[in-house]
Design an enzyme around this catalytic site. Structure first.
Site, PDB file in Angstrom:
ATOM      1  N   HIS A 118       3.907   5.660 -25.914  1.00  0.00           N
ATOM      2  CA  HIS A 118       2.483   4.734 -26.557  1.00  0.00           C
ATOM      3  C   HIS A 118       1.371   5.174 -26.597  1.00  0.00           C
ATOM      4  O   HIS A 118       0.826   5.525 -25.656  1.00  0.00           O
ATOM      5  CB  HIS A 118       2.867   3.300 -25.751  1.00  0.00           C
ATOM      6  CG  HIS A 118       2.380   2.248 -26.800  1.00  0.00           C
ATOM      7  ND1 HIS A 118       3.024   1.726 -28.129  1.00  0.00           N
ATOM      8  CD2 HIS A 118       1.360   1.452 -26.303  1.00  0.00           C
ATOM      9  CE1 HIS A 118       2.280   0.822 -28.601  1.00  0.00           C
ATOM     10  NE2 HIS A 118       1.468   0.455 -27.268  1.00  0.00           N
ATOM     11  N   SER A 136       0.169  -0.857 -31.977  1.00  0.00           N
ATOM     12  CA  SER A 136       0.666  -1.925 -31.001  1.00  0.00           C
ATOM     13  C   SER A 136       0.110  -3.003 -31.559  1.00  0.00           C
ATOM     14  O   SER A 136       0.658  -3.652 -32.549  1.00  0.00           O
ATOM     15  CB  SER A 136      -0.143  -1.458 -29.787  1.00  0.00           C
ATOM     16  OG  SER A 136       0.517  -2.087 -28.548  1.00  0.00           O
ATOM     17  N   GLU A 168       7.746   5.911 -26.453  1.00  0.00           N
ATOM     18  CA  GLU A 168       6.871   4.305 -26.355  1.00  0.00           C
ATOM     19  C   GLU A 168       6.648   3.887 -25.260  1.00  0.00           C
ATOM     20  O   GLU A 168       5.791   4.055 -24.244  1.00  0.00           O
ATOM     21  CB  GLU A 168       7.253   3.277 -27.164  1.00  0.00           C
ATOM     22  CG  GLU A 168       7.257   3.574 -28.705  1.00  0.00           C
ATOM     23  CD  GLU A 168       5.751   3.424 -29.439  1.00  0.00           C
ATOM     24  OE1 GLU A 168       5.008   3.418 -28.706  1.00  0.00           O
ATOM     25  OE2 GLU A 168       5.854   3.551 -30.730  1.00  0.00           O
TER      26      GLU A 168
END
Length: 497
Positions: A415, A185, A319
């Site tokens: 995610h 990320s 995600e």
């Protein structure tokens, strides 16, 4: 059992844990306090005697995650000012030339630390890697752009940590010439930025981008606006000298307000037309300051930056479901909202049908989650790979497709779900992956990361623009897949991101 190693600043005492030497809380820079809250990182002052390095140091100031996401992503909060520190796991401090992996944590440049339980480096050390994690300045303290302070202080911290690794890691058994820097990320966005800036050249040989690429950077004029609004709300001038005296708790309160407004529906009267029009997604992120960054990282990499660095990149299949599903928003998203979002993004309304046709959503909320997954994560990552076609270093791709059963399965392969598989810390992440995740998949993913760090080859063919083949990690079978979701990928061709 205690182990003492001499670093460039002094001796540190670690501990032997299940055959692995572990050192926690080693300073790579002086604490950023008082007048130094917004300065560039300063080398740690040498100390006499032996410094205890058996406990994690303080974590960088940060707000809690929103409740729904915080229930899934467990953070460790340790109070204190001495947080520009790093942690080392090594199989043998007396070894010579072991591969090194340096982890940069994610958290939208506002959250996270190097000491989160899921980031335990023991599995990497067991497999012959010297593993390093660290903290860096976050949010306003790390990224607010101020005229009397260096920009991108959080990135300068990251570079300082990598310089510490270069200068000291051989004393822990590592090879400073074989460093892989990897992150997820905002950590992956950081890695991409480090690939792009000349300041970090030569500090690492390989890079892994997990769910992040090089399109997130704040234009200088937007950064100036954000700093001005922050200062106005705090009743001070928009300078480091003024903000250095504001209590951290007040900074964090305003930081949260700013992030919520910019990521919601920013008022043009407050934020100006650019930010109100969507020019900023992450208000605290790398700034195009003309020094550390002269352009967005993706553009620098397209121009040849980092092309000598071996690269492993990838995303999870779903995600953006992490940000929509836990909040309960998915059922309330309408088809009209999806159409509006597509128009703002530069796509036709018919694009929604392409997502449904490829099995990426029937209901509007599911379609929107797939659209934003592509917009923010998948397509930017693919563009990095596409820009490296002529690079001398190799590029490898992956997709993490295992779907967590948590929240009755609505998270999908969201995610951050790959993190405990990469680190083999499934027992530390039950809130995200449940109580019986597949250990075999963790072994497969983790071993691929170790192979890549050791040799530059994760164990499958390199990515190329003809086949676009990636390794799809799933259970019970992980396999190569050619050009995943080609129709929805093609929708984004030529669309600015």
């Amino acid at each position: 059992m205690e182990i003492v190693i001499r670093t460039g600043s002094g001796d540190v005492r670690g501990s032997k844990e299940n055959g692995i030497a572990v050192f926690r809380g080693i300073p790579y820079a002086e604490p950023p306090v008082g007048a130094h809250r917004f300065t560039a990182p300063r080398p740690p002052r040498p100390w006499d005697g032996v410094r205890d390095a058996t406990e994690f140091s303080a974590t960088a100031p940060r707000p809690p995650y929103p409740e729904a996401i915080g229930a899934l992503l467990i953070e460790r909060f340790i109070p204190g000012d001495d947080y520009l520190t790093l942690n080392v796991w090594t199989p043998d401090p007396n070894a010579v030339g072991l591969p090194v992996m340096v982890w940069i944590h994610g958290g939208a440049f506002t959250n996270g630390s190097g000491s989160e339980p899921v980031y335990d480096g023991a599995a990497f050390a067991r497999d012959g890697v010297v593993f390093v994690s660290f903290n860096y300045r976050l949010g306003i303290i790390g990224f607010a752009d101020l005229p009397d302070a260096p920009s991108n202080r959080g990135l300068l911290d990251q570079i300082a940590a990598l310089e510490w690794v270069r200068d000291n890691i051989a004393r822990f058994g590592g090879d400073p010439g074989n460093v892989t820097v990897f992150g997820e990320s905002a950590g992956a966005m950081s890695v991409c930025t480090l690939m792009a800036t000349p300041r970090a050249r030569g500090l690492f040989r390989r890079a892994i981008l997990q769910s992040g690429a090089g399109n997130m950077a704040v234009a200088a004029e937007d950064a100036t606006t954000i700093a001005a609004v922050i200062a106005h709300r705090l009743g001070v001038e928009p300078t480091a000298a003024a903000l250095a005296h504001v209590p951290v708790a007040q900074l964090l309160d305003v930081q949260q307000q700013v992030a919520q407004e910019i990521q919601g529906a920013p008022d043009p009267a407050v934020w100006g037309e650019r930010i109100a029009g969507g020019s900023v997604l992450l208000p605290f992120a790398p700034v195009i300051d003309g020094e550390l960054l002269s352009q967005r990282p993706a553009e620098a990499i397209a121009g040849g930056a980092g092309h000598d660095v071996d690269l492993l990149f990838g995303t999870t299949t779903d995600e953006y479901r992490l940000f929509l599903a836990p909040t309960g928003l998915l059922p309330f998203i309408t088809g009209d909202y999806v159409t509006t979002h597509l128009a703002k993004s530069g796509l036709d309304a018919d694009a929604a049908k392409a997502y449904t046709a490829e099995g990426r959503g029937e209901e509007p909320g599911d379609i929107l989650a797939s659209i934003i997954t592509d917009q923010v994560f998948r397509i930017p990552a693919l563009r990095i790979a596409e820009s490296r076609v002529d690079a001398p270093a190799r590029t490898f791709g992956y997709e993490f497709a295992w779907r967590t059963p948590q929240l009755d399965g609505i998270l999908g392969a969201c995610h951050a779900v790959e993190l405990p598989f990469v680190f083999r810390t499934l027992d530390r992440a039950a809130s995200l992956v449940g109580t019986n995740p597949p250990e075999e998949l963790a072994e497969t993913v983790h071993n691929a990361w170790v192979r890549f760090a050791t040799s530059g080859d994760p164990g499958w063919p390199a990515w190329n623009p003809e086949t676009r083949s990636v390794m799809r990690f799933d259970h019970p079978v992980s396999e190569m897949v050619t050009d995943p979701y080609p129709a929805t990928r093609a929708l984004w061709d030529g669309v600015p991101l």
